[in-house]
Design an enzyme around this catalytic site. Structure first.
Site, short mmCIF file in Angstrom:
data_model
loop_
_atom_site.label_atom_id
_atom_site.label_comp_id
_atom_site.label_asym_id
_atom_site.label_seq_id
_atom_site.Cartn_x
_atom_site.Cartn_y
_atom_site.Cartn_z
N GLU A 1 0.82 -1.21 0.00
CA GLU A 1 0.00 0.00 0.00
C GLU A 1 0.86 1.26 0.00
OE1 GLU A 1 -2.32 0.89 3.50
OE2 GLU A 1 -3.35 2.54 2.50
N ASP B 1 9.69 6.01 14.77
CA ASP B 1 9.50 7.43 14.50
C ASP B 1 9.95 8.19 15.74
OD1 ASP B 1 8.69 9.96 13.85
OD2 ASP B 1 6.57 9.49 13.65
N ASP C 1 10.53 11.98 17.18
CA ASP C 1 10.10 13.34 16.86
C ASP C 1 10.58 14.29 17.95
OD1 ASP C 1 7.46 14.58 15.09
OD2 ASP C 1 8.25 15.70 16.79
N CYS D 1 19.77 21.04 19.67
CA CYS D 1 18.88 19.93 20.03
C CYS D 1 18.95 18.78 19.03
CB CYS D 1 17.44 20.39 20.26
SG CYS D 1 16.71 21.30 18.92
N SER E 1 13.41 12.90 8.63
CA SER E 1 11.98 13.04 8.34
C SER E 1 11.69 14.24 7.44
CB SER E 1 11.19 13.20 9.63
OG SER E 1 11.43 14.48 10.19
N ARG F 1 11.93 17.35 8.63
CA ARG F 1 11.68 18.52 9.46
C ARG F 1 12.32 18.38 10.83
NH1 ARG F 1 5.74 21.28 10.58
NH2 ARG F 1 6.49 23.38 10.88
N VAL G 1 13.58 11.80 12.96
CA VAL G 1 14.13 10.75 12.11
C VAL G 1 13.22 9.53 12.15
CG1 VAL G 1 16.54 11.47 12.35
CG2 VAL G 1 15.55 9.88 14.02
N ASP H 1 7.64 6.69 19.50
CA ASP H 1 6.18 6.66 19.40
C ASP H 1 5.77 5.21 19.21
OD1 ASP H 1 3.52 6.79 18.74
OD2 ASP H 1 3.74 8.54 17.45
N LEU I 1 3.79 5.23 7.22
CA LEU I 1 4.86 6.15 7.61
C LEU I 1 5.37 6.85 6.37
CD1 LEU I 1 6.61 7.11 10.03
CD2 LEU I 1 8.28 5.38 9.37
#
Lengths: 417, 507
Positions: A44, A109, A111, A131, A160, A162, A165, A305, A316
């Site tokens: 998919e 994931d 974030d 950071c 990612s 932004r 990763v 997550d 994802l």
């Protein structure tokens, strides 16, 4: 780096999907050598189009089919989902309940937003070089465990686009893991427990598991510069009170006095370490034996997550997708040089399209003599995207080797009969 | 792996042969029972086992599993219900027979949905864990052999090489003579319950498991086997459901001790959006009260909170239209674009009301589910405040709720003892000014309805609880025949089950 203007995205995407997207490598990855029949055809994809139109259950016959459809639909974002029992594009025609997700890479994931309570420099969607070290530590800790503890060989780390990763674990046995085992793996890799109402989020047992000890060793390499210098976590009372909240009250007074005497985070941290390990404090359980480590882990340990990783049918964002807000490409990260990875150096779609224009102008004559296919194969190589595609190709080569090794074993076994 | 063909056994066997059928008090339930039993006994065995599994669930929430108190209370329950619990006792045949038959009956009742299967598997696993924990050491190897689990110990050399890592990883090895301890090398996925909590050493995809921890591996195998068997049973269920006297019993079984699910029916449409703020302080349990407050303050809740609170509101009577309006109004206050809400969030709300996707009409979360699954992390407000808060913060919260100091003290004591639901009952008593709330709390929506019953004097909102009595049947030849048919269907489905198992173990 070139500034990105979201208004230009539609035109830039057309160019990107026509001349720059690495279709051959992408197909080679998701086809996994074609060993399992229809593996790619049952995969998919989901496209997010202009104006946030979200289309699930896309599937394609082959690379050419994929390429045509992407150029036609011009997606703002591409998500990859599971390999299903049937072609996703025909899921409505299948008997109810028969259409099922069967395999998927194990994905992670990470974030930056999840660290807002422990980073001082930025919040929400913002990141900076200070950071970003949190991502570097996260990748190092998780990758070591996946490789050494779980024996997973094929781990693809992707920026990612932004503020975080992703990791795709692609070993054949891993793609078949059940939801329960995936959940268990994420639990193993998680130390931060508790939400808004829990202040101290890491509690170590008397016995420290090798995974925790090895994670601490990784954090130690970064802690002084990241936490004490860059984040300056003990800079003033407002900030050291947050750390005192993680420490037993019985030593608060002592620490307060000491902190007021010193003038920098490194000095205060050194003082805290002495107090935490002083015999009169470790006796009577005033301070647990691992207080120092618990604080380091709470400030630096990866925050995953779990819902992304445990489900087989979770979608994802795809590698090489363009982040619609930043314009940056979601590029593979060269793990051997993870310390040097700089998210701000990752090219935007604007930048690589302009690079293409520059290259085109200077090599105008050469192009006239080349075929379209050769032309297309070479285009990304002429831009800043090239080094990242090379990282991806190295990953694919290792996958191929494993597959060939497995095939050799199979034929050897067959010869025995 | 081989399965001998089924032989009809006589109802009662002589001496040693009886004991040979059930060599251990703990069973893996690999073969279905073959006896004919009366419908009365069918019902009786089923209800006794449901009581047992419910007791296991309750004890697991009230006490830390494996503690002396937990063990002694569970033993008392098993003894009271006349099931098997200890090795080397006389007259064990009958308790083990009851254990065997009742287990298979409940498979019929609990295979019918994913939630029921999950509940059933969890309690059966806890029962097995208890029995294994009191299994004499010399019986372990023989039990492993009987269940066809073949684990091999690593060499002393390998053991020595990893001694420190294995010791640091395995809590059960504290104070143990290392030299005499066996360690088994097992693929990590087979040691799920150990590695998930970092209670075992992992290296290159394998778990190094001390004998003391082998129970976790056994539980994992048991879970996988039972899960597969339940799926197969579900597929054969239509044959059983065609018996008009059995299906109501089976349905009743699966509801009678898992309690009400508070699905929306009679209460729909009786709440207005204007009332929610005042209801939240008067009649919401703390878990929903804090979600409501967080939503009002932040104009947003993350997924876990939206699920827990959204389904609760549905259960107290909010309609789909009201829910869409409620969430949209609030999210828009948080500067969310209305279009974004319509695209990203309204689908999930409609989905939870059974209008989209699989069209499952989801039911509100029970206390058990909130306490035991999906713990909150940074930025979340869901979960159970008694379970998921630091004691100091919980105290502050209770003070904010105007609970008197003596009540707070009692609540904190209950929480310290892991009695989260009892602590919430205490909160109910304090906030409604009653000495004894008169119910055993297991669901946030129950809290709400009981609260409204007190505050409104029993009018309007009270949900009518139905507690159908156990049907009374007199024994008769015909009913005996019916029970035999049910078991025959069970046998039939389990023959498929055995084929599945054969494939499973041969992989």
């Amino acid at each position: 780096m070139e500034l990105f203007d979201p208004a230009e995205l539609p035109e830039l995407l057309k160019l990107y999907y026509r001349r720059l997207f690495p279709y051959a490598q992408y197909y080679r990855w998701l086809n996994y050598g074609g060993v399992t029949k229809n593996y790619f055809q049952h995969r998919e994809f989901s496209f997010t189009l202009k104006d946030d139109i979200y289309i699930r259950y896309q599937s394609f016959n082959n690379q050419s089919d994929l390429e045509k459809e992407m150029q036609k639909m011009n997606p703002y974002k591409i998500d990859i989902g599971a390999v299903y029992s049937h072609r996703p594009s025909q899921h409505n025609t299948v008997k109810l309940g028969a259409f099922q997700a069967q395999e998927k890479e194990l994905v992670f994931d990470i974030d930056m937003t999840d660290y807002d309570d422990v980073r001082r420099c930025c919040s929400s969607a913002d990141i900076c070089s200070k950071c970003w070290t949190l991502m570097t530590m996260a990748m190092r800790i998780i990758d070591r465990a996946l490789k050494e503890d779980f024996g997973f060989k094929h781990r693809l780390w992707v920026y990612s686009g932004r503020r975080g990763v992703h990791c795709w674990v692609c070993d054949e046995s891993v793609r078949k893991l059940s939801s329960a085992v995936r959940s268990g793996i994420v639990e193993y890799l998680s130390l931060i427990k508790g939400g808004h109402d829990v202040k101290k989020k890491v509690h170590l047992n008397e016995k420290v598991h090798p995974f925790v000890r090895k994670s601490i060793n990784i954090i130690k390499k970064y802690f002084e510069e990241y936490a004490l210098v860059d984040q300056d976590i003990l800079e003033n009372k407002e900030n050291w009170d947050k750390i005192l909240a993680l420490v037993p009250e019985t030593v608060h007074d002592e620490l307060q006095k000491g902190f007021q005497r010193f003038h920098s985070s490194p000095q205060r941290w050194e003082y805290l370490r002495k107090v935490a390990s002083a015999p009169q404090n470790t006796k009577n359980d005033k301070c647990g034996p691992w207080l120092e480590w618990e604080i380091m882990l709470q400030y630096c340990f990866p925050r995953l997550d779990i819902n992304v990783s445990k489900g087989v049918n979770h979608l994802l964002k795809s590698p090489f997708s363009v982040h619609p807000k930043t314009g940056r490409i979601s590029v593979p990260i060269d793990f051997q040089k993870v310390d040097q990875f700089d998210p701000f150096v990752v090219p935007t779609i604007s930048a690589i399209c302009r690079e293409l224009d520059v290259v085109s102008t200077t090599e105008k004559e050469k192009e006239e003599n080349e075929t379209d296919s050769r032309h297309r194969v070479r285009d990304y190589k002429r831009t800043s995207l090239a080094p990242y595609v090379k990282v991806f190709e190295q990953f694919l080569e290792n996958l191929d080797k494993s597959r060939k090794g497995a095939l050799l074993k199979k034929s050897d076994l067959q010869k025995d009969f | 792996m081989q399965f001998s063909g089924r032989t009809r056994k006589k109802l009662r066997l002589a001496g040693d042969q009886r004991n040979a059928c059930y060599p251990h008090s703990l069973q893996f339930y690999l073969q279905p029972p073959t006896e004919n039993i009366s419908l009365t006994e069918f019902e009786s065995l089923a209800f006794d086992r449901v009581k047992l599994l419910k007791a296991i669930e309750n004890l697991g929430v009230s006490y830390v599993k494996g503690t002396e108190q937990y063990q002694s209370k569970l033993e008392a329950e098993i003894r009271k219900l006349k099931f098997s619990y200890r090795e080397n006792l006389e007259d064990e045949y009958e308790p083990r027979r009851r254990d065997h038959i009742s287990h298979f009956i409940l498979r019929l009742a609990y295979c019918q949905s994913e939630d029921l299967r999950r509940w059933f598997i969890q309690q059966e696993m806890d029962l097995l864990r208890f029995r294994f924990s009191i299994l004499p050491k010399d019986k372990v190897q023989s039990f492993l052999k009987d269940t066809h689990l073949h684990f091999e110990a690593i060499s002393d050399e390998e053991k020595t090489l990893r001694e420190q890592d294995i010791m640091a990883s395995s809590p059960s090895l504290s104070g143990v003579r290392w030299e005499s301890e066996s360690v088994y090398k097992v693929p990590f996925a087979d040691a799920l319950d150990l590695f998930r909590g970092r209670k075992v050493y992992l290296e290159d995809g394998f778990a190094y498991v001390p004998l003391k921890d082998i129970v976790a591996i056994i539980l994992n195998e048991f879970r996988a086997t039972l899960s597969k068997a339940l799926a197969l049973t579900a597929r054969s269920l239509p044959a059983v459901q065609s018996d008009e006297r059995l299906q109501p019993l089976l349905s009743h079984l699966s509801h009678s001790y898992t309690g009400q699910d508070y699905s929306t029916q009679k209460s729909t449409g009786k709440i207005s959006l204007d009332q929610i703020d005042s209801l939240s302080t008067k009649s919401f349990p703390p878990c929903m009260r804090q979600l409501h407050k967080a939503l009002r303050e932040n104009h947003h809740l993350r997924h876990g909170g939206r699920m827990q609170y959204g389904l609760f509101l549905k259960g107290i009577g909010l309609t789909l239209e009201q829910a869409l309006q409620f969430w949209k109004q609030e999210f828009i206050k948080g500067k969310m674009d209305p279009d974004k809400f319509d695209k990203g969030y309204s689908y999930n709300i409609r989905h939870s009301f059974g209008k989209e996707g699989k069209r499952t009409d989801y039911t509100p979360f029970s206390c058990m589910k909130i306490i035991l699954t999906n713990p909150p992390s940074q930025g979340d407000f869901h979960g159970c405040p008694f379970r998921h808060s630091d004691a100091e913060l919980l105290k502050q919260k209770m003070q904010t709720y105007k609970i008197p100091a003596s009540g707070i003290s009692q609540i904190l004591d209950l929480v310290k003892g892991n009695h989260y639901q009892v602590a919430c009952q205490k909160y109910f008593e304090m906030t409604h000014n009653v000495d004894d709330c008169g119910f055993s709390l297991n669901h946030p929506n129950q809290f709400f309805f009981e609260s409204q019953r007190i505050l409104t004097g029993g009018k309007d909102i009270k949900k009518e609880a139905s507690h159908p009595e156990t049907p009374q049947h007199k024994p008769s030849t015909q009913k005996t025949k019916d029970a035999t048919s049910a078991l025959a269907s069970l046998d039939s489905s389990l023959e498929m089950d055995l084929e599945g198992l054969e494939d499973y173990f041969s992989k």
